[in-house]
Design a protein around this motif. Structure first.
Motif, PDB file in Angstrom:
ATOM      1  N   MET A  30       0.771  -1.253   0.095  1.00  0.00           N
ATOM      2  CA  MET A  30       0.031  -0.385   0.292  1.00  0.00           C
ATOM      3  C   MET A  30       0.737   0.851  -0.152  1.00  0.00           C
ATOM      4  SD  MET A  30      -3.736   0.317  -0.045  1.00  0.00           S
ATOM      5  CE  MET A  30      -3.434   2.215  -0.192  1.00  0.00           C
ATOM      6  N   VAL A  31       1.970   1.825   0.538  1.00  0.00           N
ATOM      7  CA  VAL A  31       2.929   2.818   0.974  1.00  0.00           C
ATOM      8  C   VAL A  31       3.307   2.991  -1.005  1.00  0.00           C
ATOM      9  CG1 VAL A  31       5.431   3.566   1.732  1.00  0.00           C
ATOM     10  CG2 VAL A  31       3.395   2.109   2.878  1.00  0.00           C
ATOM     11  N   GLY A  32       3.369   1.619  -1.343  1.00  0.00           N
ATOM     12  CA  GLY A  32       4.181   1.599  -2.685  1.00  0.00           C
ATOM     13  C   GLY A  32       3.515   2.170  -3.490  1.00  0.00           C
ATOM     14  N   LEU A  33       1.922   1.914  -3.675  1.00  0.00           N
ATOM     15  CA  LEU A  33       1.256   2.108  -4.939  1.00  0.00           C
ATOM     16  C   LEU A  33       0.559   3.756  -4.087  1.00  0.00           C
ATOM     17  CD1 LEU A  33      -1.789  -0.848  -4.548  1.00  0.00           C
ATOM     18  CD2 LEU A  33      -0.027   0.236  -6.389  1.00  0.00           C
ATOM     19  N   VAL A  34       0.841   4.278  -2.577  1.00  0.00           N
ATOM     20  CA  VAL A  34       0.623   5.712  -2.667  1.00  0.00           C
ATOM     21  C   VAL A  34       2.027   6.455  -3.221  1.00  0.00           C
ATOM     22  CG1 VAL A  34       1.152   7.814  -0.823  1.00  0.00           C
ATOM     23  CG2 VAL A  34      -0.896   5.490  -0.785  1.00  0.00           C
ATOM     24  N   ALA A  35       3.228   6.107  -3.157  1.00  0.00           N
ATOM     25  CA  ALA A  35       4.798   6.564  -3.443  1.00  0.00           C
ATOM     26  C   ALA A  35       4.035   6.620  -4.944  1.00  0.00           C
ATOM     27  CB  ALA A  35       5.672   5.795  -3.458  1.00  0.00           C
ATOM     28  N   LEU A  36       3.229   5.330  -6.222  1.00  0.00           N
ATOM     29  CA  LEU A  36       2.963   5.642  -7.663  1.00  0.00           C
ATOM     30  C   LEU A  36       2.454   6.500  -7.478  1.00  0.00           C
ATOM     31  CD1 LEU A  36       3.681   1.695  -8.332  1.00  0.00           C
ATOM     32  CD2 LEU A  36       5.278   3.560  -8.931  1.00  0.00           C
ATOM     33  N   LEU A  37       1.087   6.906  -6.580  1.00  0.00           N
ATOM     34  CA  LEU A  37       0.552   7.662  -7.088  1.00  0.00           C
ATOM     35  C   LEU A  37       1.590   8.792  -7.062  1.00  0.00           C
ATOM     36  CD1 LEU A  37      -3.068   6.899  -4.725  1.00  0.00           C
ATOM     37  CD2 LEU A  37      -3.106   7.387  -7.220  1.00  0.00           C
ATOM     38  N   VAL A  83       4.708  13.664 -12.071  1.00  0.00           N
ATOM     39  CA  VAL A  83       3.983  13.832 -13.826  1.00  0.00           C
ATOM     40  C   VAL A  83       3.613  14.442 -14.448  1.00  0.00           C
ATOM     41  CG1 VAL A  83       4.178  12.268 -15.508  1.00  0.00           C
ATOM     42  CG2 VAL A  83       5.862  11.887 -13.787  1.00  0.00           C
ATOM     43  N   LEU A  84       1.763  14.332 -13.901  1.00  0.00           N
ATOM     44  CA  LEU A  84       0.795  15.218 -14.396  1.00  0.00           C
ATOM     45  C   LEU A  84       1.064  16.661 -14.105  1.00  0.00           C
ATOM     46  CD1 LEU A  84      -1.958  14.658 -15.864  1.00  0.00           C
ATOM     47  CD2 LEU A  84      -3.177  14.674 -13.076  1.00  0.00           C
ATOM     48  N   GLU A  85       1.235  17.482 -13.233  1.00  0.00           N
ATOM     49  CA  GLU A  85       1.616  18.388 -12.888  1.00  0.00           C
ATOM     50  C   GLU A  85       2.591  19.216 -13.239  1.00  0.00           C
ATOM     51  OE1 GLU A  85      -1.423  18.051  -8.518  1.00  0.00           O
ATOM     52  OE2 GLU A  85       1.031  17.997  -8.315  1.00  0.00           O
ATOM     53  N   GLY A 121       6.364  14.933  -5.710  1.00  0.00           N
ATOM     54  CA  GLY A 121       7.760  14.235  -6.110  1.00  0.00           C
ATOM     55  C   GLY A 121       8.374  13.523  -4.984  1.00  0.00           C
ATOM     56  N   PHE A 122       8.752  14.785  -4.122  1.00  0.00           N
ATOM     57  CA  PHE A 122       9.133  14.431  -2.515  1.00  0.00           C
ATOM     58  C   PHE A 122       8.728  13.980  -2.224  1.00  0.00           C
ATOM     59  CE2 PHE A 122      11.605  18.876  -2.706  1.00  0.00           C
ATOM     60  CZ  PHE A 122      11.896  18.730  -3.586  1.00  0.00           C
ATOM     61  N   LEU A 123       7.469  13.957  -1.817  1.00  0.00           N
ATOM     62  CA  LEU A 123       6.255  12.875  -1.641  1.00  0.00           C
ATOM     63  C   LEU A 123       6.572  11.099  -1.321  1.00  0.00           C
ATOM     64  CD1 LEU A 123       2.652  14.356  -0.489  1.00  0.00           C
ATOM     65  CD2 LEU A 123       5.092  13.835   1.137  1.00  0.00           C
ATOM     66  N   ALA A 124       6.676  11.161  -2.397  1.00  0.00           N
ATOM     67  CA  ALA A 124       6.918   9.825  -3.149  1.00  0.00           C
ATOM     68  C   ALA A 124       8.346   9.161  -2.925  1.00  0.00           C
ATOM     69  CB  ALA A 124       6.549   9.585  -4.739  1.00  0.00           C
ATOM     70  N   ALA A 125       9.299   9.992  -3.078  1.00  0.00           N
ATOM     71  CA  ALA A 125      10.629  10.079  -2.569  1.00  0.00           C
ATOM     72  C   ALA A 125      10.451   9.630  -1.342  1.00  0.00           C
ATOM     73  CB  ALA A 125      11.339  10.972  -3.017  1.00  0.00           C
ATOM     74  N   GLY A 126       9.849  10.433  -0.221  1.00  0.00           N
ATOM     75  CA  GLY A 126      10.064  10.209   1.121  1.00  0.00           C
ATOM     76  C   GLY A 126       9.510   7.861   0.974  1.00  0.00           C
ATOM     77  N   LEU A 127       8.300   8.064   0.388  1.00  0.00           N
ATOM     78  CA  LEU A 127       7.585   6.919   0.937  1.00  0.00           C
ATOM     79  C   LEU A 127       9.114   5.930   0.482  1.00  0.00           C
ATOM     80  CD1 LEU A 127       4.066   7.556  -0.264  1.00  0.00           C
ATOM     81  CD2 LEU A 127       5.155   7.201   1.960  1.00  0.00           C
ATOM     82  N   ILE A 148     -10.166  15.099  -4.100  1.00  0.00           N
ATOM     83  CA  ILE A 148      -8.327  14.926  -3.973  1.00  0.00           C
ATOM     84  C   ILE A 148      -8.693  13.937  -2.576  1.00  0.00           C
ATOM     85  CG2 ILE A 148      -6.587  16.076  -2.615  1.00  0.00           C
ATOM     86  CD1 ILE A 148      -6.614  18.280  -5.287  1.00  0.00           C
ATOM     87  N   LEU A 149      -9.665  14.159  -2.044  1.00  0.00           N
ATOM     88  CA  LEU A 149      -9.748  13.242  -0.402  1.00  0.00           C
ATOM     89  C   LEU A 149      -9.844  11.800  -0.882  1.00  0.00           C
ATOM     90  CD1 LEU A 149     -10.806  14.288   2.285  1.00  0.00           C
ATOM     91  CD2 LEU A 149     -13.084  13.578   1.900  1.00  0.00           C
ATOM     92  N   PHE A 150     -10.409  11.528  -1.737  1.00  0.00           N
ATOM     93  CA  PHE A 150     -10.629  10.704  -2.503  1.00  0.00           C
ATOM     94  C   PHE A 150      -9.347   9.222  -3.033  1.00  0.00           C
ATOM     95  CE2 PHE A 150     -14.627  12.174  -1.821  1.00  0.00           C
ATOM     96  CZ  PHE A 150     -14.719  11.113  -1.610  1.00  0.00           C
ATOM     97  N   MET A 151      -8.291  10.214  -3.811  1.00  0.00           N
ATOM     98  CA  MET A 151      -7.125   9.858  -3.915  1.00  0.00           C
ATOM     99  C   MET A 151      -6.459  10.150  -3.768  1.00  0.00           C
ATOM    100  SD  MET A 151      -8.720   9.786  -7.627  1.00  0.00           S
ATOM    101  CE  MET A 151      -6.873   9.517  -8.610  1.00  0.00           C
ATOM    102  N   GLN A 152      -5.830  11.457  -2.719  1.00  0.00           N
ATOM    103  CA  GLN A 152      -4.891  11.033  -2.397  1.00  0.00           C
ATOM    104  C   GLN A 152      -5.016  10.703  -0.486  1.00  0.00           C
ATOM    105  OE1 GLN A 152      -2.709  15.008  -2.418  1.00  0.00           O
ATOM    106  NE2 GLN A 152      -1.132  14.549  -1.197  1.00  0.00           N
ATOM    107  N   ALA A 153      -6.284  11.701  -0.149  1.00  0.00           N
ATOM    108  CA  ALA A 153      -6.196  11.161   1.554  1.00  0.00           C
ATOM    109  C   ALA A 153      -6.432   9.797   2.046  1.00  0.00           C
ATOM    110  CB  ALA A 153      -7.195  12.439   1.962  1.00  0.00           C
ATOM    111  N   MET A 154      -7.072   9.449   1.208  1.00  0.00           N
ATOM    112  CA  MET A 154      -7.999   8.137   1.699  1.00  0.00           C
ATOM    113  C   MET A 154      -6.738   7.172   1.287  1.00  0.00           C
ATOM    114  SD  MET A 154     -10.332   8.328   3.153  1.00  0.00           S
ATOM    115  CE  MET A 154     -11.621   7.430   3.203  1.00  0.00           C
TER     116      MET A 154
END
Length: 123
Positions: free
Chosen positions: A8-15, A21-23, A58-64, A98-104
Motif C-alpha cells: 500500500m505504501v508503494g501504491l501511494v508512492a506510485l500515485l 508527472v501530471l502536474e 515527487g518529494f512525498l513519493a521519494a520519502g515513501l 482529492i480526498l479520495f485520490m490522495q488522502a484516503m
C-alpha cells in the motif's frame, strides 16, 4: 500484515509519482485539461505553480520510497501523515475528489503501517 502495508505504501508512492508527472509535465496539455476540467488558458497561466506542486508530490513519493528501502516505520508514518494532511487540505481548498485520490489511500496505508509496526518501535 507488513507485506500488505508495504504494498500500500508503494501504491501511494506510485500515485504521487503520477501526480508529479501530471502536474509538472502535462498540466497545460490536453491531458491536464481533461483531468482538471479547467480551461487551457487557466492551466497555462498556472503551469509554474502546478510544477512546484508537482515537485512536492515527487518529494512525498521519494520519502515513501526511501522509507520502503530502509524499512523505517517512523519515516513511513511521518510521510504518510503528510500525504493525508495534504490530501485533506487539497480536498477543501482545491477539489473535493482529492480526498479520495490522495488522502484516503494515504490514510489506509498509514493505518496498515501502524498496525504492522512492531511493539518495540511503536513507543
Amino acid at each position: 500484515m507488513s507485506r500488505v502495508a508495504n504494498i500500500m505504501v508503494g501504491l501511494v508512492a506510485l500515485l504521487h509519482v503520477g501526480f508529479m508527472v501530471l502536474e509538472m509535465f502535462f498540466w497545460d496539455h490536453a491531458v491536464g485539461e481533461r483531468v482538471f476540467e479547467l480551461p487551457r488558458e487557466v492551466l497555462h497561466s498556472s503551469a509554474v505553480l502546478a510544477a512546484n506542486q508537482g515537485l512536492y508530490n515527487g518529494f512525498l513519493a521519494a520519502g515513501l520510497a526511501w522509507a520502503l528501502v530502509t524499512g523505517k516505520h517512523e519515516v513511513k508514518l511521518s510521510v504518510l501523515g503528510c500525504v493525508v494532511v495534504a490530501g485533506v487540505f487539497g480536498a477543501f481548498t482545491a477539489k473535493f475528489s482529492i480526498l479520495f485520490m490522495q488522502a484516503m489511500p494515504g490514510l489506509l496505508a498509514l493505518v496498515l503501517v501502524r498496525m504492522s509496526t512492531p511493539r518495540t518501535q511503536a513507543r
